[in-house]
Structures are given as C-alpha cells and as structure tokens.
Design a protein around this motif. Sequence first.
Motif, short mmCIF file in Angstrom:
data_model
loop_
_atom_site.label_atom_id
_atom_site.label_comp_id
_atom_site.label_asym_id
_atom_site.label_seq_id
_atom_site.Cartn_x
_atom_site.Cartn_y
_atom_site.Cartn_z
N SER A 163 -38.32 5.45 -35.16
CA SER A 163 -39.53 5.04 -34.47
C SER A 163 -40.73 5.73 -35.12
O SER A 163 -40.61 6.80 -35.70
CB SER A 163 -39.46 5.39 -32.98
OG SER A 163 -40.01 6.66 -32.75
N GLU A 182 -36.83 1.09 -32.95
CA GLU A 182 -37.99 0.47 -32.31
C GLU A 182 -38.70 -0.49 -33.25
O GLU A 182 -38.43 -0.53 -34.44
CB GLU A 182 -38.95 1.55 -31.84
CG GLU A 182 -38.38 2.30 -30.65
CD GLU A 182 -39.35 3.33 -30.13
OE1 GLU A 182 -40.57 3.13 -30.33
OE2 GLU A 182 -38.90 4.32 -29.56
N LEU A 183 -39.67 -1.21 -32.65
CA LEU A 183 -40.39 -2.23 -33.42
C LEU A 183 -41.14 -1.62 -34.60
O LEU A 183 -41.16 -2.18 -35.69
CB LEU A 183 -41.38 -2.96 -32.49
CG LEU A 183 -42.20 -4.08 -33.13
CD1 LEU A 183 -41.30 -5.12 -33.74
CD2 LEU A 183 -43.12 -4.71 -32.09
N VAL A 184 -41.77 -0.46 -34.39
CA VAL A 184 -42.46 0.18 -35.49
C VAL A 184 -41.55 1.29 -36.01
O VAL A 184 -41.50 2.39 -35.48
CB VAL A 184 -43.82 0.76 -35.04
CG1 VAL A 184 -44.54 1.39 -36.22
CG2 VAL A 184 -44.67 -0.34 -34.44
N SER A 185 -40.78 0.95 -37.04
CA SER A 185 -39.86 1.93 -37.61
C SER A 185 -39.47 1.39 -38.98
O SER A 185 -39.68 0.21 -39.27
CB SER A 185 -38.61 2.09 -36.74
OG SER A 185 -37.83 0.92 -36.83
N SER A 207 -34.51 -10.29 -32.34
CA SER A 207 -34.96 -9.82 -31.04
C SER A 207 -33.77 -9.62 -30.09
O SER A 207 -33.80 -8.77 -29.22
CB SER A 207 -35.96 -10.81 -30.43
OG SER A 207 -35.30 -12.03 -30.20
N TRP A 259 -35.12 -3.83 -29.85
CA TRP A 259 -35.81 -2.55 -30.07
C TRP A 259 -36.13 -1.88 -28.74
O TRP A 259 -37.23 -1.41 -28.54
CB TRP A 259 -37.08 -2.72 -30.90
CG TRP A 259 -37.65 -4.08 -30.86
CD1 TRP A 259 -38.18 -4.73 -29.81
CD2 TRP A 259 -37.70 -4.95 -31.97
NE1 TRP A 259 -38.56 -5.96 -30.19
CE2 TRP A 259 -38.30 -6.13 -31.50
CE3 TRP A 259 -37.32 -4.87 -33.31
CZ2 TRP A 259 -38.50 -7.22 -32.34
CZ3 TRP A 259 -37.54 -5.94 -34.12
CH2 TRP A 259 -38.12 -7.11 -33.64
N ARG A 260 -35.18 -1.91 -27.85
CA ARG A 260 -35.37 -1.16 -26.60
C ARG A 260 -35.28 0.34 -26.90
O ARG A 260 -34.59 0.75 -27.83
CB ARG A 260 -34.26 -1.52 -25.60
CG ARG A 260 -34.48 -2.88 -24.99
CD ARG A 260 -33.17 -3.41 -24.47
NE ARG A 260 -32.41 -4.07 -25.53
CZ ARG A 260 -31.13 -4.37 -25.44
NH1 ARG A 260 -30.45 -4.04 -24.37
NH2 ARG A 260 -30.52 -4.99 -26.42
N ALA A 284 -37.03 -1.48 -38.72
CA ALA A 284 -37.62 -2.76 -38.35
C ALA A 284 -38.25 -3.42 -39.58
O ALA A 284 -38.11 -4.63 -39.79
CB ALA A 284 -38.66 -2.57 -37.26
N ARG A 319 -29.69 1.74 -32.63
CA ARG A 319 -30.87 0.91 -32.36
C ARG A 319 -32.12 1.59 -32.89
O ARG A 319 -32.10 2.75 -33.28
CB ARG A 319 -30.98 0.70 -30.86
CG ARG A 319 -29.85 -0.14 -30.32
CD ARG A 319 -30.08 -0.42 -28.84
NE ARG A 319 -29.04 -1.30 -28.35
CZ ARG A 319 -29.05 -2.61 -28.50
NH1 ARG A 319 -30.07 -3.19 -29.13
NH2 ARG A 319 -28.08 -3.36 -28.04
#
Lengths: 176, 131, 648
Positions: free
Chosen positions: C414, C342-345, B123, B128-129, C348, C340
């Motif tokens: 993402s 995202e959370l749903v990717s 985190s 995950w910005r 991740a 970077r």
Amino acid sequence: MNRKLVLWLPFALMAALFISFLASLSNSPEKVIASQMVGQPLPEFAAGAAIPEQPGAATADFRDGKPRLLNVFASWCVPCIAEIPVLMELKASGVEVVGVAVHDTSVDLTRFLATNGNPYSRIGLDQGGRAQIALGSAGVPETFVVDGQGKILYQHIGVVTEADKTKLLAMLGVVK
Amino acid sequence: MRILKILIAAMLLGAAPAWAQDLADISLSDPKQESQALALMDSIRCVVCQGQPISGSNAELAGDMRRIIRERIAAGDTPEAVRTMLISKYGDWVTFRPQLKPATLPLWIIPLLALLAGVWLVSRRLGWRQN
Amino acid sequence: MIAEAGLAALWLAATMALLQLVLGALVLGRGQTSLGRAVAPVAVIQAALVGIAFTCLIAVFVTSDMSVLLVAANSHSAKPLIYKIAGTWGNHEGSMLLWVTILGLAGATIALFERTLRADTKLATLSAQAAIALGFYVFLLFASNPFTRISGVIDGQGLNPLLQDPGLAFHPPTLYAGYVGMSAAFSFAVGALITRDVGPTFARAMRPWILGAWILLTIGITAGSYWAYYTLGWGGWWFWDPVENASLMPWLAATALLHSVTVLATRDGLRTWTIMLAVLAFSMSMVGTFLVRSGILTSVHSFAVDPRRGLFILGLLSVYITGAMALFAIRAKTIAEGNRFELVSREAALVINNLILTVILVVVLAGTLYPLILESYNGDKISVGAPYFNAVAGPMAVILMLFLAAGPLMRWRSDRPKALVERMAPALFSGAVMLLMLAAFGGTIGYLPLIGLVAAAVVGVGSLAPLWKRDLRRTPLFTWGMVIAHFGCAVSMAGMASDSAFTKENMVSIAANETREIGPFAVTLLGVRERPGPNYQILEAVVSASKGADGTPFEMTPQLHAFSDPVMTTNQAAIKTFWNGQLYVTLGENSDGSKFLLRMWWKPFVTFIWLGGILIALGGTLSLIGRVRRDIWKKQAEPTAEPIEVPA
C-alpha cells in the motif's frame, strides 16, 4: 459467477480458438481477389490500339447488343499462353474476344500473337493499369463475360481451360 | 502541377514503357496533398502481393494504384472518396482499415469485452480490501 | 552416412523423451520414487542425442550433400558458407529440428542446474518438457523428416535472395530460443500445478527462463524490425504483418508474465494468474509457430507450406494448450489465493500493467485472426492492418507507459497517493515541458504521436527516478536492469512517435547532376553505374548529399540487386545515420535511360526505436544476471520472501 466456471473459461476460449483455426485451414490457400464489378455495367475505359493492325478497346464497343468476352492478358504472362488455344476455339464458335493487354508494349505483343495465335477482335493497350483497376481485375489472365447491354455477368480468374468452355458459351448465349 | 503534367505527357511520347516514371513514384508538389495520398497508400493493400500496402510494394499494379490515388487527390478528391472507389472495385479486402459494419464489429467488441472482463476479474478476484 | 546417423540420433532422442515422460509419470502417479533419480540423466542424454542430430543436419548442409532432399531444395553448392549453415534452419524441417534441439538443451539445463525447486515439482516440470519434446519428435519423424534422401540431383535450388542476409541468418534461431524458453516456463507452470507447489520458490525458479526467453524475443523483434526497415526499401519498420504479429504476441504475454512472476516471487501474490500467463505465453509461441508454418496466413514472410503439417501442428498445439488449460481449471481452485494489496500499491500497478498488456494481446490476436475466421465462416475477405492496430492498441500502449512510469515509484502492498504524486513530480514536469515544446515548435502533428512523445518524456524521466537519492554502487543489478529496460521503453516510444510525427518523404525522378531537397538535406544524383556482385548484378546510384547550403557533402550509394536464380530484384537502401535521425535513400526499379527514381526519407530520431529495443534487452540481461546471482547466493539461507525494496 461461479469461480469454478470462471476457471474453465480459458479452456473454453482456447478450444474455440483452435476450432476456428481448424476451420481456417480449409480456407482456400489461393488468395484470389474477385472483382466487385460483376453484375454491374462495364466501367468506363478506353484503351488505345495495342498493335497497329487492330483497333483498341473501349466501353462503348460493348453496347451493341452482342455479348462478348473481355480477356485481360499480357505478353509477359506465361499462363496466358496456355489459354490462347481455348480462346481460339471460342472464337471459332462465333464468340468475340476483346483483349486488354496490361503493362505491355506493342512490339512484345506483336511477337506474342505471332507465336501463340491471335483470338482477339480488338486489343486495347491498357495505359497505367487504368482499365484493369476500373474492372477490379487483380491479375492476369482474367476473363469477363459482358452481355449485349454492357453488363458484366461473370469473372473467370486464371487460365480458361477446355472445361470452362461450355459454361462460358452458355453464358454468352451461344448454343452448343 | 502543370509542369508535372507536361513532364508526364513528354514521357508518354517517349520510347520507354509509358508507365515507367510518373505519379506512381513521384511525390505531389503540394506537401499537404502528398501526405494525404501517402496516408491513404499506407492503408491500401496491394492486390497482387501478399499482405503489403501499395506504399511499400514494387508490383506494377501497386504502382498503378499509387498513380491513380495521387491523381485523384491532386484533382481534389478526398482520401475517403478514393478509398470508397477502390473498395467498389476490389471489395473490403483492399483496405487495411476495416470498414465499420456488422461483420467487423467483433474487432472492436472483443478487445472491449477483454478489458471489461479484466477489470471485473481484478476487482473481484484480487480485491483491494484492507486486511 | 551422416544423414543416416542424424536420423538414428533423432529416433534415439525421441525414445529418451518417451522414457523421460514414462519415468516421470511412474514416480508422480505411482509413487515409485526410486526411479526419480534416473529422470535427470535421461533428460541430458536426450539433449545430447538431439544435439547430434542437429549437428548432422548442419554437416550435410555444409558439405552440400545434394542426395539429401532438404539440402537440394534449400541450398546451393556455390553459396557462401554462412548461408549454407543458415540454410539448415531456413526451411520448415530444419527449423523444427532446431526448435526441438533448443527444447532438449533447455530440459538438460533444468535437469542439471535447477536446485531450489522441490524435487517432485522439478520432476513434473521435466516430464512436461518431455511431453512437449515427444510431440515434436513425432512430428519430425513422421511428417517432416529432415534427412530424407533423393537421387539424381546435381545442384540445389538456392535460398530466397531476400533471406540471404547476415541478420536474417540468426533471426529465426533467436526467436525460436525465445519460444522454447517460454516452453520451459510452461513446463514449470504445469509441474507446479501437478504438485500444487505454487509459491515464491517456484516463481524464482521459473523467472530466469522467462527473463531469458523475453530477452531473446525482444532482440528477435528488434532485429526483425530493423531488417524489414533496411531490406524492404520503403522506410517502414513495422507493418503489422501477420508474421510480425506472431512474434509480438508471445512477447506481450511474456512481458506480462515477467511482471506478474515478480509479484509472486516478492509478495506471494497473483498465484493463479501467473500460472495462467505462463500457459498463455507458451500458447502464443505455439500459435505463432502454427500461423507461420501452416500457411493459413498470407504474408511476405510466409514459407512454402503443406496443409497436412498445419493440421499436425494444430493437433499438437491443441493437446498441449487445452490439456494445460483443463489442468489449470481443475487445479487452480486448490491453490490458495496469494496476499492482498491496495489500489495504490506496486502490486496494483503491476496488475494494471498485466491487464493492459493482455488486452493489447487480445487486440493483436483478434486483428490477426478475425479475417481468417470471417472468411471460413462466410467467405468474406477483409483486411486488418496498421490503421486498426495503431488506433486500438496505440492509445493503450500510451496508457501502459504512464503506469510504467508510476509503478516502480510505488511501495509494495500500500502507498499514499500524495507521496506518489510527489515522487512523480519530476516526470510529470518533463511531460509538461515536452507538451509545451511540441505546441510551440512541433508544427501540426497527429494526436497519437503527440501523446506518444509526451508519454515518452514522462517515462524517460520517471524511469530513472528509482535511482534518485540512492547509493548507485549499492543499487542491486536487477534494479539497474529494470531502470534501463523502462528507460528503453521511453526511448523506443520516442523514436516511434518521432518517426510518425516528423518524417519527411520525397520521391523524385531526376537526371544526373540534378538536385532535390529532403528535410534539411540537398541530394544530388552524380550518376548510376552497373557492376557485377557475388551472385547478382548491381545497379548502383551514386548520390551526394549535404546538410544546408554549406554542409560537407557525403556520398550515398543506394543499390538494386538483380538475382537470376530465382529471378528477383532486391532493394539495398543507402542509410546515413546522424545523432538525430537517418537519411534513407533508395533507388526505384522503373528507372529508364536518362532519369532515375529516387525515394528519399529524412527520419528524425528513428534510430531510437531500435536503440530502445537494445536497451530493453540490456536491462533484461542485467536483471537476469542480478537475479541468478542473488538466487544462488540466497539459496543457503532459507528463502521465504525477498527483501522489500523501499522507493526513496
């Protein structure tokens, strides 16, 4: 937390791991499993006579006020031969040695005792390892010191040698 | 069960080594009890061999333990009671399932810490910005 | 003579490794770039020399030269040829020489064929490789000389009968090659840290080594598990034995690394983490070697050991690993963080894959080592075995499987959660069907096998979904590889869960012509006979089994092999394989005159465990071929990032 410190964390963890390895190298390579019954009353067991000439062994025999040795052995066990002379000497000093033979037969035992000598006052033939497991014994030979009230004072794992004699005699209350 | 006991008695009288064939190597007739016994045997460590459960060892003492376990389970003891009995003889070493006590806590705390540290790292460091 | 030649070659190889290291250091440290061109040839010569040393050792084993201590202690002139050859690495010194031989060959391969990497990074990689090799040469020459002579020996002591098995002859080399492949990945990581060259090009150069090592480890673990299953004779296939764990730990780290390096190669993300994992994966290989070789663990598989050697390996291990970790700590902050997401990717999902694999690794490591640490701390002896590992690592493996199903269906960077659920629908549906079927027909099964079977159904269908609506002929080979490997995970997990949920076991004592039931089979003992084998005595039971009342009977012959030198009895299980499982029968030892002990198991779908393992290794192989081919083909064009695959 500081990123710099986080980056040193793997280094610290690995170093800790290696230090623990170093410590474990000094663990005894002999994996002897000590009995948890030491300090406790002798567990209930009754092993019938192993050879026709001598009586068997049972818990009740150990409660007459006289300390004894309880020797777990077997006729097929090679190291057991090595401790017979020492047990004979202990017998000569007035120590009573009770034998429990594990995974054994009457015929083999008779031959074993005729060849190597018989230091035992009684020998019980342990059926199915019941006495052995009750005692928490993991192998042969093992020798337990039992006091006059039937409490296990000490467990000696492996062959009883000359060097162990004094200690055992002291524990048995035999003045040397 | 009774038949089995008669069978064992008959064997005990036989000439061959008396411990040769009995509950050490023969399933209990009640499948539920047998599966309880097997599960317990899988988690009891053989004290003479190195690192094997008694359910997978040819050592005689392992056979003796299997027999005692089957007898006790057949007599209605719970597997945990039998485990406790064996621990009282041989100590914690005999059970492959560590007992929950202060000395064994790190076994559960270390993975938990690793998981928390991992989640925290993910985190924080990866973030995950949106761009 | 051969032994002396071998020893000389070993000394020369060690000198070459030293030269390789010094040259590398001069170029990188002092900027004497003119010397750089010498490094690759030196690496090749080193490999040739150590290859000669190893060949010499094989030669003294094949010719049964009993004046060599190692041969006298581990071989016997009457042994079949294959076991004479296998005897070369069936012992401590020989296996260490094999280790460093493979290491040398890996170095030569990098020197000859690696062309995408920046020149200085390649040089640093070869130097790191030389440093590792040098440590092992010193270890061999000063503490484990395989060529020591003795006199007065007429014949050798033989090889442990349990190890006289064709599968086992090739098991250690496979695992070692895997470990050494991890050392190449480690060298790449150290090289990239030294030159601060962590990016997609570096990831693509390192990836074939990780893949190759991972394939070999997968094969090694799968084969080792099947070996334990058929030789130990009790129907078990994984014991969480310390030596098994020692091979599982590098595999777990390598699996995580394989996935993170893909993120680095494709998206230029997870830079520092990938480096970290490469060091970790090699650490676990070394820790595994140390644990097996030092004798601090008690295991059925343990070799005879010498504590001084344990200390030596520990020293090597500490220098390499803590050195690399220190380098990491110093250099990692200068490596810019990657892209970077995202959370749903897909990234991740891969990060969570890495997280779970790492935690499972920690569980295995803690469970294996904690008893040792506790004993050295206060003398307490505890055992940590299957019940702990299954309870703690099992649920995490199931969660991992769910991410394994979802990951390949996600887009990079993402994705929309709703679209993902739509893509997952068939997989989730098949999981629900499995759950209903088990509830209806499964009987009482444990909670872990139950969720294991459901997860296997989800992954089984989900893993195939990336091929959905695609032109299969134009699907890249590495996509096929991924799909097959993931499908293999589902197959393997189905086998494990089915084995623990549905296995039937029956242990009986019967006389000739008596019949007993096991699962759907009726087994009749026809008789027991004794006959001589090659170098042992065979006691063989002949049993007839048939499925149902009117099934065709077939014969099975479980055996006991009694060796005399050394005295030992081994079990040869009789195994009959059906499409839906195996019937497994062994003959017990304590049979007396008229009655015989038979242990019988019916294990539904147990073969899926190893079939899955084979599929995973096959998927890896396809992926390796696909990657290498594409990387070579792409080299002409400037490689920046790989084309992003879009799931259907």
